[in-house]
Design a protein around this motif. Structure first.
Motif, PDB file in Angstrom:
ATOM      1  N   ASP A  24     -26.281  96.823  66.761  1.00 48.30           N
ATOM      2  CA  ASP A  24     -26.743  97.920  65.903  1.00 48.30           C
ATOM      3  C   ASP A  24     -25.616  98.471  65.045  1.00 48.30           C
ATOM      4  O   ASP A  24     -25.685  98.495  63.814  1.00 48.30           O
ATOM      5  N   SER A  28     -24.261  97.975  60.476  1.00 48.86           N
ATOM      6  CA  SER A  28     -24.322  99.155  59.606  1.00 48.86           C
ATOM      7  C   SER A  28     -23.694  98.957  58.220  1.00 48.86           C
ATOM      8  O   SER A  28     -24.121  99.629  57.270  1.00 48.86           O
ATOM      9  N   ASP A 110     -35.728 105.567  67.586  1.00 47.11           N
ATOM     10  CA  ASP A 110     -34.717 104.770  66.887  1.00 47.11           C
ATOM     11  C   ASP A 110     -35.009 103.286  67.032  1.00 47.11           C
ATOM     12  O   ASP A 110     -34.719 102.489  66.135  1.00 47.11           O
ATOM     13  N   THR A 114     -34.632 100.980  63.652  1.00 49.00           N
ATOM     14  CA  THR A 114     -33.472 100.087  63.522  1.00 49.00           C
ATOM     15  C   THR A 114     -33.828  98.646  63.153  1.00 49.00           C
ATOM     16  O   THR A 114     -33.243  98.094  62.212  1.00 49.00           O
ATOM     17  N   SER A 118     -32.575  97.160  59.509  1.00 56.95           N
ATOM     18  CA  SER A 118     -31.549  96.112  59.599  1.00 56.95           C
ATOM     19  C   SER A 118     -32.033  94.812  58.965  1.00 56.95           C
ATOM     20  O   SER A 118     -31.340  94.221  58.117  1.00 56.95           O
ATOM     21  N   GLY A 218     -25.327 103.327  66.256  1.00 54.63           N
ATOM     22  CA  GLY A 218     -25.371 102.396  67.393  1.00 54.63           C
ATOM     23  C   GLY A 218     -24.549 102.826  68.587  1.00 54.63           C
ATOM     24  O   GLY A 218     -24.559 102.157  69.625  1.00 54.63           O
ATOM     25  N   THR A 290     -28.752  90.687  62.119  1.00 52.15           N
ATOM     26  CA  THR A 290     -29.764  91.750  62.222  1.00 52.15           C
ATOM     27  C   THR A 290     -30.819  91.414  63.274  1.00 52.15           C
ATOM     28  O   THR A 290     -31.359  92.318  63.917  1.00 52.15           O
ATOM     29  N   ALA A 293     -29.156  92.381  66.419  1.00 50.37           N
ATOM     30  CA  ALA A 293     -29.149  93.846  66.525  1.00 50.37           C
ATOM     31  C   ALA A 293     -30.511  94.357  66.965  1.00 50.37           C
ATOM     32  O   ALA A 293     -30.625  95.251  67.814  1.00 50.37           O
ATOM     33  N   SER A 294     -31.563  93.790  66.392  1.00 52.08           N
ATOM     34  CA  SER A 294     -32.923  94.203  66.737  1.00 52.08           C
ATOM     35  C   SER A 294     -33.236  93.846  68.180  1.00 52.08           C
ATOM     36  O   SER A 294     -33.830  94.633  68.925  1.00 52.08           O
ATOM     37  N   LEU A 297     -31.675  96.246  70.669  1.00 48.71           N
ATOM     38  CA  LEU A 297     -32.349  97.538  70.758  1.00 48.71           C
ATOM     39  C   LEU A 297     -33.708  97.427  71.449  1.00 48.71           C
ATOM     40  O   LEU A 297     -34.128  98.333  72.181  1.00 48.71           O
TER      41      LEU A 297
END
Length: 645
Positions: A24, A28, A110, A114, A118, A218, A290, A293-294, A297
């Motif tokens: 996350d 950014s 969030d 996110t 992203s 994050g 991304t 990152a996803s 999360l």
């Protein structure tokens, strides 16, 4: 990773940490500076002031507060706001449940924003090749594939997370260096004076903090995922991550100051500073980052809900364990709820620049809630008063400044994340409060007063035998107590004769992975109580665990489970076991205040659509009897019923 590997720094541990922890915060750079510049003409003052704010935010908020301080607050290696709550609730301060619920709900909200922002930010890089392309269907297709694979677990895909993120961080760092050499004076922005000038002298400087805050969103996920990689691996890898992030941010700043007076329009400084020949590669790596990152999360959301269920903050829902990796779970209802939310956000905002307005507000609130609990943790650990007051002064100033700036986003899209967060808060609060109301009216009796009756019933051959072994789940915390409803069920509702009565109690402990049990024989060979002590991250598979307890007792010659039926006993066949689960429903014989009626109606609505009691306790067996018990919280008063002739 094994629990032992969490306590030491290894190359493998560092690689896994890059993939799980920093997805996350690591992506950014795709949108932060773009959000700071916005639709205004590019000015060197704004760019250098913004990059200075980013540098100090990553230093004060991410490094000092989270990496150095908050990671100390681990519960047997586990992190996150619910783990922190289990550490501080021993202070017996009842209102601490409020920041816990608010923080947990904000982090879930969030989890909807996110993945959307992203993936959208990465895919919008396609517009450098075709400005007219509609990226929305591509973003939704990627999100659909991502949520579809959750049910199979991420053991296989997870092997690639670390290398993907290592490639990503190395790429953004090198790109930053190549850009900085064209305007090295941007490095002077490490001086906090640039940040002060932006906030104090720029007309909209303070409100730009809402965009600056996106660089540290994050950090809360970093704490929540501590149990996957361990504190030492996170701290060791953060140095590399922070340097790469800052190099890229300063590289974007170097490109932006070269565009002074121009407008960004649809351009993204992240992609714009890349050489044209490299942009396709950059787009592919960014998309992979991304997705990681996803995924991180989504996994964190599953963990969060699992903890919330064990702590009675969320309705019981079906949980699957798709792989043999410790802690890896899949919750279908949460998966598809997040998916629906992500698709809704993408369709509603359509552009990542529009999503920026919805992003940051709820996670800012989550950080304030974590800080609140952390103050109590520091007090419990007997930190000096000076350090605690300094922590409060510094982070109250920083986080409430961010909050005020983020509130400016509310009418521009922040209300979306707030609505999602408020819905989560209501569910958590209603479930927590309803259980308190319900437990207030549970009547317990002294078990010793009924032991002779139970023993006599067991030997009363005039009553047909109900089961050889009769097992009741009880919520009584003390061995000497039992619910009056259980006694009524055995003795009066339908006298249930059994050879052995078992009372099973499950106690959820603050230690995440505890698995212990205690056996008390109230009457030798006739009445037994079993207390399970399970960590809040352990699935309560009571059917399997109870079987293990019985096997251990048989080995120790503490119990004879041979069938008591003469014909079957001669063949040494095992006796039958029957579980009885008492399931409450809201009786019509209640005269409830409005508040309690709303809370209990909500509770029983979610109870109807959530997992049944027997499935929730892992009683996956045909030998389960469900007994409906009316719940009378506030009986109706005297009815003015008149008899007539």
């Amino acid at each position: 990773m094994s629990s032992s590997s969490l306590n030491k720094v290894t190359v493998g541990g560092l690689l896994v940490t890059l993939g799980i922890i920093f997805g996350d915060i690591g992506t950014s750079p795709l949108y932060v500076l773009k959000a700071i510049v916005g639709k205004e003409a590019i000015s060197e003052e704004t760019v250098l002031g913004g990059i200075s704010c980013i540098f100090w935010t990553l230093t004060l908020q991410t490094t000092i507060k989270y990496v150095i301080l908050t990671l100390r607050a681990d519960n047997k290696g586990e992190g996150g706001i619910f783990s922190l709550y289990t550490l501080v609730r021993r202070t017996k301060v009842p209102w601490l449940v409020f920041p816990t619920i608010i923080g947990g709900a904000a982090l879930l909200a969030d989890g909807v924003i996110t993945p959307s922002i992203s993936v959208s930010s990465a895919i919008e890089g396609l517009r450098y090749f075709d400005p007219a392309i509609n990226t929305v269907p591509i973003v939704i297709a990627i999100l659909t594939a991502l949520f579809l694979i959750q049910q199979f677990g991420t053991k296989f895909v997870g092997r690639f997370f670390g290398p993907v993120m290592f490639t990503w961080f190395l790429m953004i760092g090198v790109l930053g260096i190549l850009s900085i050499v064209h305007a090295p004076h941007v490095l002077a922005a490490v001086n906090p004076l640039y940040a002060y000038r932006l906030l104090a002298e720029h007309p909209n400087g303070f409100w730009l903090l809402g965009a600056v805050f996106l660089c540290t969103t994050g950090a809360e996920g970093l704490y929540s995922d501590m149990g996957h990689c361990g504190r030492k691996n996170i701290r060791a890898s953060w140095g590399f991550v922070k340097v790469m992030l800052l190099l890229n941010y300063f590289g974007q700043a170097a490109w932006l100051v070269g565009q002074e007076g121009a407008f960004l329009e649809d351009r993204n400084p992240f992609y714009s500073m890349m050489p044209d020949s490299f942009r396709w590669i950059g787009l592919i790596v960014a998309t992979g980052a991304t997705v990681v990152a996803s995924q991180a999360l989504i996994s964190a959301s599953f963990t969060l809900i699992n903890e919330a269920i064990r702590l009675n903050f969320w309705p019981r829902v079906r949980i699957k364990y798709p792989t043999d990796l410790k802690g890896q779970i899949y919750i279908p209802s949460i998966n598809w709820m997040l998916y629906a939310g992500c698709v809704g956000v993408v369709l509603f905002f359509r552009e990542s620049s529009h999503m920026e307005a919805a992003y940051g507000l709820t996670i800012n609130i989550d950080m304030i809630m974590t800080s609140t609990l952390l103050v109590f943790y520091l007090s419990l650990r007997r930190y000096r008063s000076f350090i605690i007051f300094l922590f409060i002064a510094v982070y109250a100033t920083i986080e409430f400044s961010f909050l005020i700036a983020n509130l400016d986003k509310f009418i521009h899209g922040g209300y979306v994340s707030m609505i999602i967060s408020l819905a989560m808060i209501y569910v958590m609060w209603a479930w927590y409060q309803a259980r308190k109301i319900r437990n207030r009216f549970v009547e317990f009796v002294k078990l010793k007063d009924y032991l002779p009756l139970l023993r006599d019933l067991s030997h009363d051959f005039s009553i047909p035998k109900y089961a050889t072994h009769l097992v009741y789940l009880t919520s009584a915390n003390y061995t000497e107590e039992i619910e009056a409803k259980v006694v009524y069920s055995i003795l009066q509702k339908q006298p249930k004769r059994a050879d052995i009565y078992w009372f099973v109690h499950v106690d959820v402990m603050d230690e995440p992975y505890m698995m212990e049990y205690k056996v008390v024989e109230l009457i030798k060979g006739n009445i037994v109580r079993v207390d399970f002590r399970l960590g809040f991250r352990v699935e309560p598979r009571i059917n399997l665990m109870f079987r293990k307890v019985v096997e251990d007792m048989v080995k120790n010659f503490e119990v004879d489970i041979t069938s008591r039926y003469e014909s079957l006993g001669r063949k040494n066949l095992i006796g039958d076991f029957r579980f009885v689960v008492m399931e409450k429903f809201l009786s019509l014989e209640n005269d409830l205040p409005f508040y309690e009626k709303i809370i209990l109606d909500t509770y029983f609505f979610f109870k109807r659509v959530s997992l049944s009691e027997e499935r929730a306790f892992g009683l996956d067996t045909s030998s389960v009897t469900i007994e409906k018990v009316p719940m009378v919280v506030n009986p109706v008063g005297d009815i003015p019923l008149k008899r007539v002739k």
